[in-house]
Design a protein around this motif. Structure first.
Motif, PDB file in Angstrom:
ATOM      1  N   TYR A 121       0.849  -1.196   0.000  1.00 37.35           N
ATOM      2  CA  TYR A 121       0.000   0.000   0.000  1.00 37.35           C
ATOM      3  C   TYR A 121       0.880   1.240   0.000  1.00 37.35           C
ATOM      4  O   TYR A 121       1.864   1.306   0.754  1.00 37.35           O
ATOM      5  CB  TYR A 121      -0.920   0.005   1.220  1.00 37.35           C
ATOM      6  CG  TYR A 121      -1.731  -1.255   1.364  1.00 37.35           C
ATOM      7  CD1 TYR A 121      -1.407  -2.211   2.308  1.00 37.35           C
ATOM      8  CD2 TYR A 121      -2.815  -1.496   0.524  1.00 37.35           C
ATOM      9  CE1 TYR A 121      -2.133  -3.368   2.434  1.00 37.35           C
ATOM     10  CE2 TYR A 121      -3.552  -2.661   0.643  1.00 37.35           C
ATOM     11  CZ  TYR A 121      -3.208  -3.591   1.591  1.00 37.35           C
ATOM     12  OH  TYR A 121      -3.940  -4.735   1.702  1.00 37.35           O
ATOM     13  N   TRP A 122       0.490   2.225  -0.827  1.00 43.23           N
ATOM     14  CA  TRP A 122       1.281   3.435  -1.003  1.00 43.23           C
ATOM     15  C   TRP A 122       0.396   4.668  -0.903  1.00 43.23           C
ATOM     16  O   TRP A 122      -0.760   4.648  -1.333  1.00 43.23           O
ATOM     17  CB  TRP A 122       1.965   3.420  -2.368  1.00 43.23           C
ATOM     18  CG  TRP A 122       3.020   2.370  -2.487  1.00 43.23           C
ATOM     19  CD1 TRP A 122       2.840   1.038  -2.740  1.00 43.23           C
ATOM     20  CD2 TRP A 122       4.431   2.554  -2.337  1.00 43.23           C
ATOM     21  NE1 TRP A 122       4.049   0.383  -2.754  1.00 43.23           N
ATOM     22  CE2 TRP A 122       5.043   1.292  -2.510  1.00 43.23           C
ATOM     23  CE3 TRP A 122       5.237   3.658  -2.061  1.00 43.23           C
ATOM     24  CZ2 TRP A 122       6.425   1.112  -2.423  1.00 43.23           C
ATOM     25  CZ3 TRP A 122       6.608   3.482  -1.981  1.00 43.23           C
ATOM     26  CH2 TRP A 122       7.198   2.218  -2.156  1.00 43.23           C
ATOM     27  N   GLY A 123       0.969   5.739  -0.369  1.00 35.31           N
ATOM     28  CA  GLY A 123       0.282   7.011  -0.378  1.00 35.31           C
ATOM     29  C   GLY A 123       0.466   7.721  -1.707  1.00 35.31           C
ATOM     30  O   GLY A 123       1.167   7.229  -2.596  1.00 35.31           O
ATOM     31  N   GLN A 124      -0.128   8.907  -1.807  1.00 36.10           N
ATOM     32  CA  GLN A 124      -0.096   9.655  -3.061  1.00 36.10           C
ATOM     33  C   GLN A 124       1.161  10.506  -3.187  1.00 36.10           C
ATOM     34  O   GLN A 124       1.467  11.010  -4.263  1.00 36.10           O
ATOM     35  CB  GLN A 124      -1.337  10.540  -3.182  1.00 36.10           C
ATOM     36  CG  GLN A 124      -1.265  11.876  -2.449  1.00 36.10           C
ATOM     37  CD  GLN A 124      -1.325  11.751  -0.936  1.00 36.10           C
ATOM     38  OE1 GLN A 124      -1.617  10.687  -0.400  1.00 36.10           O
ATOM     39  NE2 GLN A 124      -1.059  12.854  -0.252  1.00 36.10           N
ATOM     40  N   GLY A 125       1.866  10.681  -2.084  1.00 35.86           N
ATOM     41  CA  GLY A 125       3.117  11.432  -2.106  1.00 35.86           C
ATOM     42  C   GLY A 125       2.970  12.856  -1.608  1.00 35.86           C
ATOM     43  O   GLY A 125       1.904  13.469  -1.721  1.00 35.86           O
ATOM     44  N   ALA A 126       4.059  13.369  -1.067  1.00 40.26           N
ATOM     45  CA  ALA A 126       4.119  14.758  -0.594  1.00 40.26           C
ATOM     46  C   ALA A 126       5.399  15.385  -1.131  1.00 40.26           C
ATOM     47  O   ALA A 126       6.485  14.813  -0.987  1.00 40.26           O
ATOM     48  CB  ALA A 126       4.110  14.817   0.931  1.00 40.26           C
ATOM     49  N   GLN A 127       5.264  16.553  -1.738  1.00 41.47           N
ATOM     50  CA  GLN A 127       6.418  17.216  -2.341  1.00 41.47           C
ATOM     51  C   GLN A 127       7.249  17.923  -1.275  1.00 41.47           C
ATOM     52  O   GLN A 127       6.710  18.699  -0.473  1.00 41.47           O
ATOM     53  CB  GLN A 127       5.965  18.235  -3.377  1.00 41.47           C
ATOM     54  CG  GLN A 127       7.085  19.027  -4.018  1.00 41.47           C
ATOM     55  CD  GLN A 127       7.961  18.186  -4.922  1.00 41.47           C
ATOM     56  OE1 GLN A 127       7.464  17.443  -5.771  1.00 41.47           O
ATOM     57  NE2 GLN A 127       9.284  18.298  -4.759  1.00 41.47           N
ATOM     58  N   VAL A 128       8.538  17.677  -1.292  1.00 44.82           N
ATOM     59  CA  VAL A 128       9.493  18.410  -0.464  1.00 44.82           C
ATOM     60  C   VAL A 128      10.484  19.085  -1.403  1.00 44.82           C
ATOM     61  O   VAL A 128      11.118  18.414  -2.224  1.00 44.82           O
ATOM     62  CB  VAL A 128      10.229  17.472   0.513  1.00 44.82           C
ATOM     63  CG1 VAL A 128      11.366  18.212   1.215  1.00 44.82           C
ATOM     64  CG2 VAL A 128       9.245  16.896   1.529  1.00 44.82           C
ATOM     65  N   THR A 129      10.586  20.385  -1.282  1.00 47.11           N
ATOM     66  CA  THR A 129      11.514  21.153  -2.114  1.00 47.11           C
ATOM     67  C   THR A 129      12.463  21.918  -1.208  1.00 47.11           C
ATOM     68  O   THR A 129      12.011  22.670  -0.331  1.00 47.11           O
ATOM     69  CB  THR A 129      10.762  22.127  -3.033  1.00 47.11           C
ATOM     70  OG1 THR A 129       9.838  21.394  -3.841  1.00 47.11           O
ATOM     71  CG2 THR A 129      11.731  22.874  -3.941  1.00 47.11           C
ATOM     72  N   VAL A 130      13.755  21.719  -1.412  1.00 51.45           N
ATOM     73  CA  VAL A 130      14.773  22.368  -0.596  1.00 51.45           C
ATOM     74  C   VAL A 130      15.547  23.332  -1.493  1.00 51.45           C
ATOM     75  O   VAL A 130      16.178  22.910  -2.460  1.00 51.45           O
ATOM     76  CB  VAL A 130      15.724  21.347   0.040  1.00 51.45           C
ATOM     77  CG1 VAL A 130      16.711  22.050   0.974  1.00 51.45           C
ATOM     78  CG2 VAL A 130      14.932  20.284   0.790  1.00 51.45           C
ATOM     79  N   SER A 131      15.480  24.601  -1.161  1.00 44.79           N
ATOM     80  CA  SER A 131      16.175  25.617  -1.953  1.00 44.79           C
ATOM     81  C   SER A 131      17.560  25.868  -1.381  1.00 44.79           C
ATOM     82  O   SER A 131      17.783  25.788  -0.173  1.00 44.79           O
ATOM     83  CB  SER A 131      15.376  26.907  -1.979  1.00 44.79           C
ATOM     84  OG  SER A 131      15.270  27.436  -0.667  1.00 44.79           O
ATOM     85  N   SER A 132      18.482  26.209  -2.266  1.00 42.64           N
ATOM     86  CA  SER A 132      19.870  26.442  -1.836  1.00 42.64           C
ATOM     87  C   SER A 132      20.110  27.888  -1.447  1.00 42.64           C
ATOM     88  O   SER A 132      19.274  28.750  -1.669  1.00 42.64           O
ATOM     89  CB  SER A 132      20.829  26.043  -2.956  1.00 42.64           C
ATOM     90  OG  SER A 132      20.523  26.769  -4.122  1.00 42.64           O
TER      91      SER A 132
END
Length: 132
Positions: A121-132
């Motif tokens: 079973y898998w979730g739909q995902g969550a976006q993580v964005t790390v800026s420099s």
């Protein structure tokens, strides 16, 4: 049928922190080992962390060891991953996944827990964005 819903993603500067949550419903949460995976643009999905049914055993990818912490709250049917000291290369969609196979402690190895195909079973995902 188990449903998994991730939350807590977002945009953060390098060095910052986020906590992702994954709420489960439709099954007996305490009977599932749980994992977190991630997929960066143009790359294959990769293992991040895993936790046993009891929460006693945890495993991490080398790339996140010492920076990320997986935990679970069985009464709340939720698994978490705390992301600290984030780097731009941590940018990805993060997925939680549930493994219903009830492995014994002796069989719950890092190799086993890191394989995508043990998770049904898998979730739909969550976006993580790390800026420099």
């Amino acid at each position: 049928q188990v449903q998994l819903v991730e939350s807590g993603g977002g945009l953060v500067q390098a060095g910052g922190s986020l906590r992702l949550s994954c709420a489960a419903s439709g099954g007996t949460f305490s009977s599932y080992a749980m994992g977190w995976f991630r997929q960066a643009p143009g790359k294959e999905r990769e293992f991040v962390a895993a936790i046993s049914r009891s929460g006693f055993t945890t495993y991490y990818a080398d790339s996140v060891k010492g920076r990320f912490t997986i935990s679970r709250d069985n009464p709340k049917n939720t698994v978490y991953v705390q992301l600290n000291s984030l780097k731009p290369e941590d940018t990805a969609v993060y997925y939680c996944a549930a493994d219903p196979r009830r492995q014994t402690s002796a069989d719950y190895s890092p190799f086993y827990a890191s394989k995508e195909d043990v998770y049904e079973y898998w979730g739909q995902g969550a976006q993580v964005t790390v800026s420099s």
